[in-house]
Scaffold this active site. Structure first.
Site, PDB file in Angstrom:
ATOM      1  N   ASP A 223       0.924  -1.257  -0.190  1.00  0.00           N
ATOM      2  CA  ASP A 223       0.050   0.074  -0.154  1.00  0.00           C
ATOM      3  C   ASP A 223       0.816   1.334  -0.004  1.00  0.00           C
ATOM      4  O   ASP A 223       2.010   0.766  -0.307  1.00  0.00           O
ATOM      5  CB  ASP A 223      -1.047  -0.136   1.338  1.00  0.00           C
ATOM      6  CG  ASP A 223      -2.165   0.669   0.710  1.00  0.00           C
ATOM      7  OD1 ASP A 223      -2.247   2.081   0.800  1.00  0.00           O
ATOM      8  OD2 ASP A 223      -3.319  -0.067   0.858  1.00  0.00           O
ATOM      9  N   GLY A 245       4.441  -0.512  -4.223  1.00  0.00           N
ATOM     10  CA  GLY A 245       3.711   0.261  -2.970  1.00  0.00           C
ATOM     11  C   GLY A 245       2.840   1.157  -3.943  1.00  0.00           C
ATOM     12  O   GLY A 245       2.880   1.200  -5.216  1.00  0.00           O
ATOM     13  N   HIS A 246       1.958   1.865  -3.103  1.00  0.00           N
ATOM     14  CA  HIS A 246       1.085   2.757  -3.695  1.00  0.00           C
ATOM     15  C   HIS A 246       1.771   4.248  -3.686  1.00  0.00           C
ATOM     16  O   HIS A 246       0.741   5.198  -3.994  1.00  0.00           O
ATOM     17  CB  HIS A 246      -0.210   3.046  -2.938  1.00  0.00           C
ATOM     18  CG  HIS A 246      -0.901   1.285  -3.225  1.00  0.00           C
ATOM     19  ND1 HIS A 246      -2.227   1.299  -2.615  1.00  0.00           N
ATOM     20  CD2 HIS A 246      -0.488   0.224  -3.896  1.00  0.00           C
ATOM     21  CE1 HIS A 246      -2.493   0.057  -3.033  1.00  0.00           C
ATOM     22  NE2 HIS A 246      -1.640  -0.487  -3.780  1.00  0.00           N
ATOM     23  N   GLY A 247       3.012   4.305  -3.534  1.00  0.00           N
ATOM     24  CA  GLY A 247       3.447   5.713  -3.665  1.00  0.00           C
ATOM     25  C   GLY A 247       3.482   6.413  -2.236  1.00  0.00           C
ATOM     26  O   GLY A 247       3.371   5.863  -1.160  1.00  0.00           O
TER      27      GLY A 247
END
EC number: 3.2.1.67
Length: 399
Positions: A223, A245-247
């Protein structure tokens, strides 16, 4: 006789100085001395709790030692206040394994909770293993709004002047590290690892905190590498290597009533590689209350094959049941993107999808160079925003 008197005085002075040195040296507590087995099988939770209670009840400069070895622990709460302790260092060299029995985590329990303490340092290059792979199948939060949240691995609550340095977190059940209601929180040389498909395993989550600095850390998870929740101010992220990940995300904001504003965020000198978002601000599309997200700077960021490198999304909703009839009431303003460069895996490299009720204000882009890895040039999309541009702009500004 005079010589004897002088000798006696010198001895007394030496003894006094030695006692003074003894008084200023740290008082140490070792979990092994409180019954910890460190065999990776025996539950060492009680030993950890007893060692903490003794350390917290002590005075002056205190150290809590967790030597090398594998410890089966949790959940445990290290709580204060430690009234007479000037500073407390948890020096952890061991490998901690969390219980996989979710029935042990009563409602609201996390794995390791550290709260209501002042001047605590957690260091020692030890590892926290949440053993999350057993629990991830029971996480329905990505698809269900009112879900049961799994335990965070390490949560700091209402802690002041905290230092976290040189620790590793792997395979958390939910968030790896969370700082909630903290003031003056410094974290450095942190390593966080979880598979890219592990749900809700945010690397570091910050909420209702002020004076937070996170730098020189490597985070790869399923995430957000770092998520900035509601009610934060004066947050600096520097030298972060993120991916997978999602940054790095601000939000999601606006989900609940009476959320606090987010002010004074600086993200600089970071590298994102292979993430599903880059620099993201996200707010719920039907927020019940109003708040601000303002005064943020994203500077000198390198993107390596990142989807959605720059994105403001005020229509965020991961569930089918969300209604888009009410626009987001989070006001986004005074945001700067400076010296952002690299490659995008999506043709739309810059997305500004702002609220139709409260359009974004004073959004500035300077020297942005984001190239799409495909054949066509990268593009930008804008909705309910009038941004300002200077220097190089690839993709070209929205028309």
């Amino acid at each position: 006789m005079k010589l004897l008197v002088l000798f006696a005085l010198a001895c007394a002075c030496f003894a006094g100085n030695a006692a003074g040195r003894r008084r200023t040296s740290p008082t140490s507590f070792n979990v092994l001395h409180f019954g910890a087995r460190a065999d990776g099988l025996t539950d060492d939770s009680n030993a950890f709790m007893e060692a903490w209670k003794a350390a917290c009840a002590s005075s002056g400069t205190v150290r809590l030692h967790i030597p090398r070895g594998t410890y089966f622990v949790g959940p445990v709460k290290f709580t204060g206040p430690c009234v007479n302790v000037h500073s407390l260092t948890v020096y952890m060299k061991g490998y901690l394994k969390a219980s996989t029995d979710l029935s042990k985590y009563v409602k609201g329990d996390d794995w390791i909770e550290i709260g209501w303490v002042d001047r605590l340092t957690l260091t020692g290059f030890g590892t926290f293993d949440g053993q999350g792979s057993v629990s991830w199948p029971y996480n329905n939060c990505p698809t269900k709004k009112n879900c049961k949240v799994l335990p965070t691995s390490i949560k700091f609550v209402a802690a002041n002047n905290t230092v976290v340095r040189g620790i590793t977190s792997v395979n958390s059940k939910f968030f790896h590290i969370a700082a909630v209601g903290c003031n003056n929180f410094w974290a450095s040389n942190i390593r966080i690892t979880a598979p890219s498909d592990s749900p809700n395993t945010d690397g570091i989550h910050i909420e209702r905190s002020s004076g937070v600095t996170i730098y020189s850390s490597v985070i790869g998870t399923g995430d957000d590498c770092i998520s900035i929740g509601q009610g934060n101010s004066h947050v600096l992220l520097s030298g972060i290597k993120c991916g997978p990940g999602h940054g790095i995300s601000v939000g999601s904001l606006g989900r609940y009533q009476n959320e606090g504003d987010v002010r004074g965020l600086v993200v600089r000198d970071c590298t994102l590689a292979g993430t599903t978002n880059g620099l993201r601000i996200k707010t719920w599309e039907n927020s019940p209350g109003s708040s601000l997200a303002t005064n943020m700077t994203f500077q000198n960021i390198v993107m390596k094959s990142v989807a959605n490198p720059i994105i403001i999304d005020q229509t965020y909703c991961p569930y089918m049941s969300c209604s888009s009839k009410v626009p987001s009431r989070v006001k986004i303003s005074d945001i700067s993107f400076r010296s952002i460069r690299g490659t995008s895996t999506t043709p739309v490299a810059v997305t500004f999808r702002c609220s139709r009720g409260i359009p974004c204000q004073n959004i500035n882009l300077h020297d942005v160079h984001l190239r799409y890895v495909g054949r066509e040039p990268a593009t930008a999309q804008c909705l309910n925003i009038k941004a300002r541009y200077s220097g190089m702009q690839i993709p070209p500004p929205c028309k």
